[in-house]
Design an enzyme around this catalytic site. Structure first.
Site, short mmCIF file in Angstrom:
data_model
loop_
_atom_site.label_atom_id
_atom_site.label_comp_id
_atom_site.label_asym_id
_atom_site.label_seq_id
_atom_site.Cartn_x
_atom_site.Cartn_y
_atom_site.Cartn_z
N TYR A 169 0.87 -1.18 0.08
CA TYR A 169 -0.13 -0.19 0.00
C TYR A 169 0.96 1.12 0.06
O TYR A 169 1.57 1.44 0.97
CB TYR A 169 -1.01 -0.03 1.25
CG TYR A 169 -1.70 1.38 1.40
CD1 TYR A 169 -2.93 1.48 0.62
CD2 TYR A 169 -1.29 2.49 2.14
CE1 TYR A 169 -3.66 2.72 0.68
CE2 TYR A 169 -2.20 3.64 2.02
CZ TYR A 169 -3.20 3.75 1.20
OH TYR A 169 -4.09 4.87 1.29
N TYR A 170 0.44 2.15 -0.99
CA TYR A 170 1.31 3.45 -1.11
C TYR A 170 0.43 4.58 -0.91
O TYR A 170 0.62 5.75 -0.34
CB TYR A 170 1.97 3.45 -2.23
CG TYR A 170 3.42 2.58 -2.29
CD1 TYR A 170 4.40 2.88 -1.78
CD2 TYR A 170 3.27 1.36 -2.92
CE1 TYR A 170 5.62 2.20 -1.70
CE2 TYR A 170 4.33 0.45 -2.64
CZ TYR A 170 5.40 0.84 -2.12
OH TYR A 170 6.65 0.02 -2.25
N THR A 203 3.63 -6.24 2.85
CA THR A 203 4.87 -6.61 2.38
C THR A 203 5.51 -5.45 1.50
O THR A 203 6.79 -5.55 1.45
CB THR A 203 4.53 -7.53 1.34
OG1 THR A 203 3.29 -7.55 0.73
CG2 THR A 203 4.43 -8.92 2.07
N GLU A 204 4.87 -4.16 1.42
CA GLU A 204 5.51 -2.77 1.02
C GLU A 204 4.66 -1.80 1.42
O GLU A 204 3.28 -1.88 1.41
CB GLU A 204 5.60 -2.89 -0.64
CG GLU A 204 6.59 -3.65 -1.25
CD GLU A 204 6.59 -3.54 -2.60
OE1 GLU A 204 6.34 -2.46 -3.21
OE2 GLU A 204 6.78 -4.57 -3.31
N ASN A 205 5.35 -0.76 2.13
CA ASN A 205 4.73 0.35 2.27
C ASN A 205 5.92 1.64 2.41
O ASN A 205 6.92 1.09 3.35
CB ASN A 205 3.91 0.50 3.48
CG ASN A 205 3.35 1.76 4.04
OD1 ASN A 205 3.83 2.36 5.21
ND2 ASN A 205 2.72 2.53 3.20
#
Ligand code: BGC
Ligand code: BGC
Length: 447
Positions: A295-296, A352-354
């Site tokens: 999520y960005y 897993t990503e931010n």
């Protein structure tokens, strides 16, 4: 000041991807990937940048693992470059390529860091692209074979597996919008590719179970949070389409075994539909052990006829943006996580990503990336809210450990908590690194 405590055994970590950090593009028998070809094609990547050298992580395992150890992470997410293992995508195994990941994984384990391995973070072997790439169903079987090789090689060493990183990017962004390798602009192809990626995921999970592998397996889609500007029906529908193209399109098949009707109908109007064979949906709907979430950003959406592909337009709210131009939308993080749980049930989730793009440079040996700290702080607060609301959150991996090859943006966009000088390859931990180190050490966020 308030102290927000995270659950016991919360898995703090960071993430990277092979093509973005490894360099050594032709070392030790590595085959070409679609990103080598794309980045070497004039006009595709900003400033003509390529991943030929990147952060040279291929030659710097000790240095990178020392950074991770200093940071105190429990987990490290990295990806394997398929063409290092099978230079042609299939066929002869390239032992030296495999050895690199053995050295990396051994170093991580020695440092008490759990490897989180992504099988596909976009570097498809070019040899397979030449036979149609993900548009060709045979690629699915080659992928499962490659995955099986890694399962057997690393059984007991790697216990966390991610099949595919961001199917939306691999399908729509890369094969309809043409912004990423291989750069096609064909909606029908993109939808079929999305389907094949989900099938590759499902078949890989099946194989993982058949082999009785130790550990857990999941997938890492990127999600967005698009909220209607008003409760007018057309705003609601436009926001739903924008969200649906990214979220439900991939998550419904995984959890419900069908594509969302409203999006199927919309794509039909655009002249495209997925080619589904009997059994496909059942394969895709394999139970997974966890869902990885990237999520960005998010937005407020109004209906505007003819705007983009979904007749929707982001409202300019005057929110701050990161240096890549993305809206900072921390509440969207909370909203999407609670929405996911409502929609798809109590699945364990790892972020897993931010993370955020800020291009702060080294000054007097330091990088004062206070805006990145603010971004992370705001998002971790929303994550804590989500946990408090019952979202089954297992861990958080910030993107990224270090500045790296940011795909079509080349080296012009920095997401790292460690600065990389791309001339000297010197790594300098930023202020956000020290800040995150404290969060991890105390398992809490101070706000
Ligand atoms: C508790 C955790 C809980 C979290 C979110 C913390 O104070 O230690 O167990 O999950 O708050 O509510
Ligand atoms: C990708 C990363 C990328 C990051 C920032 C994600 O879409 O998985 O590889 O660097 O976002 O754009």
């Amino acid at each position: 000041m308030q102290k927000l405590i995270f659950p016991e055994h919360f898995q703090w970590g960071t993430a990277t991807a092979s093509y973005q950090i490894e360099g050594a593009w032709n070392a030790d028998g590595r085959g070409l990937s679609i990103w080598d070809v794309f980045s070497h094609t004039p006009g595709k990547v900003k400033n003509g940048d390529t991943g030929d050298v990147a952060c040279d992580s291929y030659h710097r395992i000790d240095e990178d693992v020392a950074l991770l150890q200093k940071l105190g992470v429990k987990v490290y997410r990295f990806s394997v470059a398929w063409p290092r293992i099978y230079p042609e995508g299939t066929g002869t195994l390239n032992k030296p390529g495999l050895d690199y990941y053995h050295r990396l994984v051994d170093a991580l384990l020695a440092a008490d860091i759990e490897p989180f391995c992504t099988l596909y973070h976009w570097d498809l072997p070019q040899a397979l692209q030449e036979k149609g790439g993900w548009d060709n169903r045979e690629t699915i079987d080659h992928f499962v074979h490659y995955a099986e090789t890694l399962f057997q090689q690393f059984n007991g060493k790697i216990k966390n597996w991610i099949t595919i990183n961001e199917p939306w990017c691999v399908s729509i962004l890369s094969n309809y919008l043409g912004a990423h390798a291989p750069g096609n602009q064909d909606l029908q192809m993109a939808l079929d590719i999305g389907h094949h990626l989900l099938l590759a995921h499902g078949k890989t999970v099946q194989r993982f179970r058949q082999l009785n592998m130790e550990g857990q397996i999941g997938i890492a889609p990127n999600v967005s949070w698009n909220e209607p500007y008003s409760n007018r029906e057309e705003d609601v529908a436009a926001a739903r389409r924008m969200r649906g193209a990214c979220n439900e399109w991939f998550l419904d098949p995984l959890f419900k075994g069908s594509y969302p009707d409203f999006m199927v109908a919309w794509y039909q109007k655009m002249g495209a539909s997925v080619n589904i064979q009997p059994e496909d949906m059942a394969i895709i709907q394999q139970p997974i052990d966890f869902l990885g979430i990237n999520y960005y950003t998010g937005s407020l959406v109004t209906y505007k006829q003819g705007e983009g592909d979904y007749d929707g337009e982001d409202v300019e709210e005057g929110r701050e943006r990161t240096d890549i131009g993305w809206n900072i939308y921390p509440e969207g993080f909370y909203n999407v996580l609670t929405w996911l749980t409502e929609q798809y049930g109590d699945v364990p989730i790892y972020i897993t990503e931010n993370g955020a793009c800020y291009n702060d440079e080294v000054q007097n040996g330091k990088v004062a990336d206070t805006r990145r700290i603010a971004y992370l702080q705001k998002h971790l607060l929303q994550l804590h809210r989500a946990i408090a609301s019952g979202v089954n959150m297992k861990g958080y991996m910030t993107w990224s450990l270090m500045d790296n090859f940011e795909w079509a943006e080349g080296y012009s966009k920095r997401f790292g908590i460690v600065h990389v000088n791309f001339e000297t390859l010197v790594r300098t931990p930023k202020q956000s690194f020290e800040w995150y180190q404290q969060v991890i050490a105390h398992n809490r966020l101070e706000v």
